[in-house]
Every structure is written in structure tokens, then in C-alpha cells.
Design a protein around this motif. Structure first.
Motif, PDB file in Angstrom:
ATOM      1  N   PHE A 171       7.656  -5.939   2.071  1.00  0.00           N
ATOM      2  CA  PHE A 171       6.356  -4.267   1.974  1.00  0.00           C
ATOM      3  C   PHE A 171       5.330  -4.716   3.018  1.00  0.00           C
ATOM      4  CE2 PHE A 171       6.708  -5.643  -2.839  1.00  0.00           C
ATOM      5  CZ  PHE A 171       6.764  -4.163  -3.121  1.00  0.00           C
ATOM      6  N   GLY A 172       6.344  -5.091   4.025  1.00  0.00           N
ATOM      7  CA  GLY A 172       5.577  -4.310   5.925  1.00  0.00           C
ATOM      8  C   GLY A 172       5.587  -6.054   6.164  1.00  0.00           C
ATOM      9  N   ALA A 173       5.460  -7.402   5.809  1.00  0.00           N
ATOM     10  CA  ALA A 173       5.063  -8.970   6.554  1.00  0.00           C
ATOM     11  C   ALA A 173       6.137  -8.429   7.655  1.00  0.00           C
ATOM     12  CB  ALA A 173       5.491  -9.733   5.897  1.00  0.00           C
ATOM     13  N   PRO A 174       6.262  -9.339   9.266  1.00  0.00           N
ATOM     14  CA  PRO A 174       6.463  -9.163  10.161  1.00  0.00           C
ATOM     15  C   PRO A 174       7.699 -10.318   9.416  1.00  0.00           C
ATOM     16  CG  PRO A 174       4.555 -10.388  10.472  1.00  0.00           C
ATOM     17  CD  PRO A 174       4.250  -9.661   9.107  1.00  0.00           C
ATOM     18  N   PRO A 175       8.725 -10.043  10.141  1.00  0.00           N
ATOM     19  CA  PRO A 175      10.295 -10.612   9.820  1.00  0.00           C
ATOM     20  C   PRO A 175      10.243 -12.128  10.892  1.00  0.00           C
ATOM     21  CG  PRO A 175      10.920  -8.474  10.287  1.00  0.00           C
ATOM     22  CD  PRO A 175       8.991  -8.504  10.622  1.00  0.00           C
ATOM     23  N   ARG A 176      10.883 -12.687  10.064  1.00  0.00           N
ATOM     24  CA  ARG A 176      10.979 -14.305  11.138  1.00  0.00           C
ATOM     25  C   ARG A 176      12.108 -14.737  10.925  1.00  0.00           C
ATOM     26  NH1 ARG A 176       6.005 -14.770   8.395  1.00  0.00           N
ATOM     27  NH2 ARG A 176       4.142 -14.564   9.967  1.00  0.00           N
ATOM     28  N   ARG A 260      15.213  -2.118   6.559  1.00  0.00           N
ATOM     29  CA  ARG A 260      13.413  -1.253   6.511  1.00  0.00           C
ATOM     30  C   ARG A 260      12.602  -1.661   4.981  1.00  0.00           C
ATOM     31  NH1 ARG A 260      12.295   4.533   7.935  1.00  0.00           N
ATOM     32  NH2 ARG A 260      14.223   4.020   8.584  1.00  0.00           N
ATOM     33  N   PRO A 261      11.763  -1.934   5.280  1.00  0.00           N
ATOM     34  CA  PRO A 261      10.296  -2.411   4.107  1.00  0.00           C
ATOM     35  C   PRO A 261      10.386  -1.533   3.434  1.00  0.00           C
ATOM     36  CG  PRO A 261       9.523  -2.012   5.935  1.00  0.00           C
ATOM     37  CD  PRO A 261      10.744  -1.561   6.447  1.00  0.00           C
ATOM     38  N   TRP A 262      11.178  -0.615   2.262  1.00  0.00           N
ATOM     39  CA  TRP A 262      11.002  -0.051   1.170  1.00  0.00           C
ATOM     40  C   TRP A 262       9.815  -0.225   0.597  1.00  0.00           C
ATOM     41  CZ3 TRP A 262      14.485   3.956   1.867  1.00  0.00           C
ATOM     42  CH2 TRP A 262      15.217   4.175   2.670  1.00  0.00           C
ATOM     43  N   GLY A 263       9.687  -1.127   0.245  1.00  0.00           N
ATOM     44  CA  GLY A 263       8.411  -1.480  -0.657  1.00  0.00           C
ATOM     45  C   GLY A 263       6.815  -0.033   0.020  1.00  0.00           C
ATOM     46  N   VAL A 264       7.081  -0.356   1.474  1.00  0.00           N
ATOM     47  CA  VAL A 264       5.903   0.269   2.210  1.00  0.00           C
ATOM     48  C   VAL A 264       6.372   1.728   1.936  1.00  0.00           C
ATOM     49  CG1 VAL A 264       4.304   0.945   3.913  1.00  0.00           C
ATOM     50  CG2 VAL A 264       5.560  -1.335   4.022  1.00  0.00           C
ATOM     51  N   THR A 265       7.805   2.083   1.317  1.00  0.00           N
ATOM     52  CA  THR A 265       7.707   3.582   1.411  1.00  0.00           C
ATOM     53  C   THR A 265       7.925   3.602  -0.049  1.00  0.00           C
ATOM     54  OG1 THR A 265       9.674   4.046   2.925  1.00  0.00           O
ATOM     55  CG2 THR A 265       9.462   5.032   1.341  1.00  0.00           C
ATOM     56  N   LEU A 266       7.567   3.422  -0.879  1.00  0.00           N
ATOM     57  CA  LEU A 266       7.097   3.157  -2.773  1.00  0.00           C
ATOM     58  C   LEU A 266       5.934   3.116  -2.757  1.00  0.00           C
ATOM     59  CD1 LEU A 266       8.107   2.680  -5.719  1.00  0.00           C
ATOM     60  CD2 LEU A 266       8.435   0.313  -5.876  1.00  0.00           C
ATOM     61  N   PHE A 267       4.746   1.911  -1.818  1.00  0.00           N
ATOM     62  CA  PHE A 267       3.766   2.356  -2.427  1.00  0.00           C
ATOM     63  C   PHE A 267       3.131   3.666  -1.667  1.00  0.00           C
ATOM     64  CE2 PHE A 267      -0.259   1.789  -0.202  1.00  0.00           C
ATOM     65  CZ  PHE A 267      -0.846   1.212  -0.427  1.00  0.00           C
ATOM     66  N   TRP A 268       3.254   4.010  -0.562  1.00  0.00           N
ATOM     67  CA  TRP A 268       3.399   6.012  -0.037  1.00  0.00           C
ATOM     68  C   TRP A 268       3.663   6.876  -1.022  1.00  0.00           C
ATOM     69  CZ3 TRP A 268      -0.721   5.910   2.839  1.00  0.00           C
ATOM     70  CH2 TRP A 268      -1.078   5.178   3.649  1.00  0.00           C
ATOM     71  N   VAL A 269       4.711   6.680  -1.962  1.00  0.00           N
ATOM     72  CA  VAL A 269       4.842   7.435  -2.870  1.00  0.00           C
ATOM     73  C   VAL A 269       4.195   7.205  -4.047  1.00  0.00           C
ATOM     74  CG1 VAL A 269       6.760   8.104  -4.508  1.00  0.00           C
ATOM     75  CG2 VAL A 269       7.639   7.417  -2.338  1.00  0.00           C
ATOM     76  N   LEU A 270       4.084   5.989  -4.609  1.00  0.00           N
ATOM     77  CA  LEU A 270       3.284   6.351  -5.898  1.00  0.00           C
ATOM     78  C   LEU A 270       1.868   6.364  -5.096  1.00  0.00           C
ATOM     79  CD1 LEU A 270       4.201   2.830  -7.043  1.00  0.00           C
ATOM     80  CD2 LEU A 270       4.996   4.999  -8.372  1.00  0.00           C
ATOM     81  N   LEU A 271       0.851   6.120  -4.187  1.00  0.00           N
ATOM     82  CA  LEU A 271      -0.472   7.083  -3.741  1.00  0.00           C
ATOM     83  C   LEU A 271      -0.084   8.134  -3.549  1.00  0.00           C
ATOM     84  CD1 LEU A 271      -2.921   5.475  -3.006  1.00  0.00           C
ATOM     85  CD2 LEU A 271      -2.016   5.934  -0.856  1.00  0.00           C
TER      86      LEU A 271
END
Length: 352
Positions: A171-176, A260-271
Motif C-alpha cells: 500500500f505504498g510504505a517505504p521498501p526496506r 509496484r504498490p498495487w494497493g495504491v492503484t486499487l485504492f484509487w480505483v475504488l475511490l
């Protein structure tokens, strides 16, 4: 005698030419060294001493145009790297098109005692740095630590990236990740608490370096496993390159493919879906509120029950249910059959 005199005569011009050549070489050496020194970047300060809370103006020349620089006040002549600098009070400045810059720097006490310097270094691109002596009034002064002989020579034997991405990274958190390297000391002196530079780069951009100190001593001829943390910015994705260097020597480069952080894409689609549905419902409610209302037809009056008035006494037929009162057929004359007055008897056969 004459033969000796004539034989010795040609040697004099050769000696003179040799002396002149040596003089020219001697004079040319400082001139060359001075020109080479003048080619590097320079920096100077408006005053050599200031107390905490004041400011000092730092200016420089011969820097790469449009380069981004950092200005830090460091203790112990910055022998221990940026760990001896007041990093929280540093400033950044962009070099002008002519290669010069001017920036006010707040005076702060570094974590290490003086002698202090103001360290100017590039952030991106080709590395360049300059130090200017500066005294922080009221800050303690201590002798410099013994300089290393430089006999340590570190080399990386193996390297890998440990770790994995979690749900928050999706969901877009910094990768470590953790860079695990096996470092060997091929030199003749031990390396105590070495400071490594860990850099991350993406595409054609230059690496952004971060200093990390490894606590320990690496003896000559020995090897140790060193673990260093690597972190990218939030939402980073694509192909990255993790680099490790010690001093000015690049030790290893390790590729890192970040999903790729697909959770961010899913969030924007649902929004977008929710917002579109809400706007549609609001629009339909407004249209229903503003459209004109049409007059509805009045229902027909209920039929009156049959009455026992004069119309009923006259024998008028009630209206049929599938006719309206206006189109109901009128009643016609009744057919009356009267009974015979005399009895009709049958006539016997043979009579007329």
C-alpha cells in the motif's frame, strides 16, 4: 695543448643549455601545481569565529553549475565523517550558472570538539568537497585522534539483500532491505569501526549516499559479516541498484527489483468508483427535484346505486356495466301476448 683547448671548447655550450633547461623545469613546476590547484572548487567564510545562535556567510567559486551542495559545521576536522557534524543545523544551496554560491549558515555546536571546519560537499553527480577552518566560540577543543595509517584494505567477498515486502509496502510504505556483505581485510592494519557509504540509484540518476558505521574491528587477513540497512522512499517501484563503498572505493553493487504498490492503484480505483456513484445519485436527486410536475387525471366518480324513484317505477333498465350512462341503449316497446278467449278444439277427420 691546442688540441686539448679545441676539444674542450664545444663542451661549454652543452653545459649552458643543460643549466638553462634545469632552471626552466624548476620554474615551471610551481606554475603547473598552482594551476592545478586553482582548478578545484573553493570556499570561504565571512568570519573565522562565531558563537552559537549567530550566523556565518559561506561563499564559494569554481563549483559545478546547478549542483546541489550541503553546508555543515563539523568537529575534529571531520575525521569521523558526518557523524561529527551538526547535521540538524545544516543548510543546502544550489550553485549558480557561473559556479558560485552564497549562503548564510547558522552556527551550532557539533557533537565532537573542535578544531572545527565548515564542510561543503555535492549531493548528486560527481563528488566534490571543500573544508574551511572555523571556530565555534565556547565549544570545547580537544586534540585530534590518531590518524589511521591507511593500511587497511577492505574487499567484499559476497553480498546479498535480505528481507521481503509486507502488506504495508503493497500500500505504498517505504521498501526496506538489509544488505548483508562478507568483508575481508586484505591490508596490514586493522579496520576499527569502519564507515561505509550505502547508496541507492534508480535509472540514470546518480546514487544518493548515506553513511553507516559498522561497530567492530576487522583484523588483517580476517573476514566479517556486515549488515547494513537500506530503505527507499515511499511508493518507490522499479529497478534499483544498491551500492556500497568504503572511502572512495566502490566495493559492490547489488540489483534490487521493487514491485509496484498495487494497493495504491486499487485504492484509487475504488475511490473513483465510489465518488462517481455518489455524484450520479446526487445528480439524479437534483434532477428529480427540479423537473416540472404534470397534472394527474381525476379518477371517475363512483356509480350511484340504483334508486327506487320514479325512474325505477317507469320500468327503465339500469345502465349496463360496460356502457356509460350517455351511451346506454334505450328500452324498446314490450311484446305482450294475450291469452286466447276460446278453447281451440281439433277438427275430426272427414269433416269440412
Amino acid at each position: 695543448m691546442n688540441a686539448r683547448r679545441y676539444a674542450a671548447t664545444p663542451a661549454r655550450p652543452s653545459a649552458v643549455v643543460t643549466v638553462l633547461a634545469l632552471v626552466l623545469l624548476t620554474l615551471g613546476a610551481p606554475l603547473t601545481g598552482g594551476a592545478a590547484a586553482a582548478d578545484g572548487p573553493t570556499a570561504k567564510v565571512s568570519k573565522a569565529e562565531a558563537g552559537t545562535g549567530g550566523t556565518v556567510t559561506v561563499s564559494g567559486a569554481r563549483w559545478r553549475p546547478r549542483a546541489l551542495l550541503t553546508l555543515l559545521i563539523c568537529g575534529q576536522n571531520m575525521i569521523g565523517g558526518t557523524n561529527s557534524c551538526a547535521n540538524g543545523d545544516g543548510r543546502a544551496v544550489t550553485v549558480g550558472a557561473d559556479g558560485t554560491f552564497t549562503k548564510k549558515l547558522p552556527v551550532a555546536e557539533p557533537p565532537k570538539p573542535c578544531p572545527c571546519v565548515i564542510h561543503i560537499a555535492t549531493v548528486t553527480g560527481e563528488a566534490a568537497a571543500a573544508d574551511v577552518a572555523f571556530k565555534v566560540a565556547g565549544h570545547p577543543v580537544a586534540p585530534l585522534p590518531k590518524e589511521r595509517t591507511g593500511g587497511e584494505r577492505l574487499s567484499v567477498l559476497s553480498a546479498r539483500l535480505d528481507g521481503s515486502s509486507g502488506l504495508l509496502t503493497w500500500f505504498g510504505a517505504p521498501p526496506r532491505r538489509q544488505l548483508v556483505v562478507t568483508v575481508g581485510n586484505l591490508g596490514s592494519t586493522p579496520a576499527r569501526d569502519p564507515v561505509f557509504d550505502v547508496g541507492t540509484s534508480h535509472g540514470v540518476f546518480a546514487p544518493s549516499w548515506e553513511e553507516q558505521r559498522w561497530r567492530g574491528t576487522l583484523q588483517p587477513g580476517k573476514k566479517e559479516q556486515v549488515k547494513l540497512d537500506v530503505e527507499l522512499s515511499a511508493g518507490a517501484h522499479g529497478d534499483y541498484l544498491v551500492s556500497l563503498r568504503y572511502g572512495q572505493k566502490l566495493l559492490v553493487e547489488q540489483p534490487w527489483a521493487v514491485g509496484r504498490p498495487w494497493g495504491v492503484t486499487l485504492f484509487w480505483v475504488l475511490l473513483c468508483v465510489v465518488v462517481s456513484a455518489s455524484v450520479f445519485r446526487i445528480g439524479m436527486a437534483v434532477v428529480d427535484k427540479l423537473r416540472p410536475r404534470t397534472a394527474r387525471a381525476a379518477p371517475p366518480p363512483p356509480s350511484a346505486p340504483p334508486s327506487s324513484g320514479p325512474g325505477a317505477a317507469s320500468g327503465a333498465r339500469p345502465a349496463l356495466p360496460w356502457f356509460t350512462p350517455d351511451t346506454a341503449p334505450e328500452p324498446g316497446p314490450r311484446l305482450q301476448i294475450s291469452a286466447p278467449s276460446e278453447e281451440i278444439r281439433p277438427t275430426p277427420k272427414g269433416t269440412t
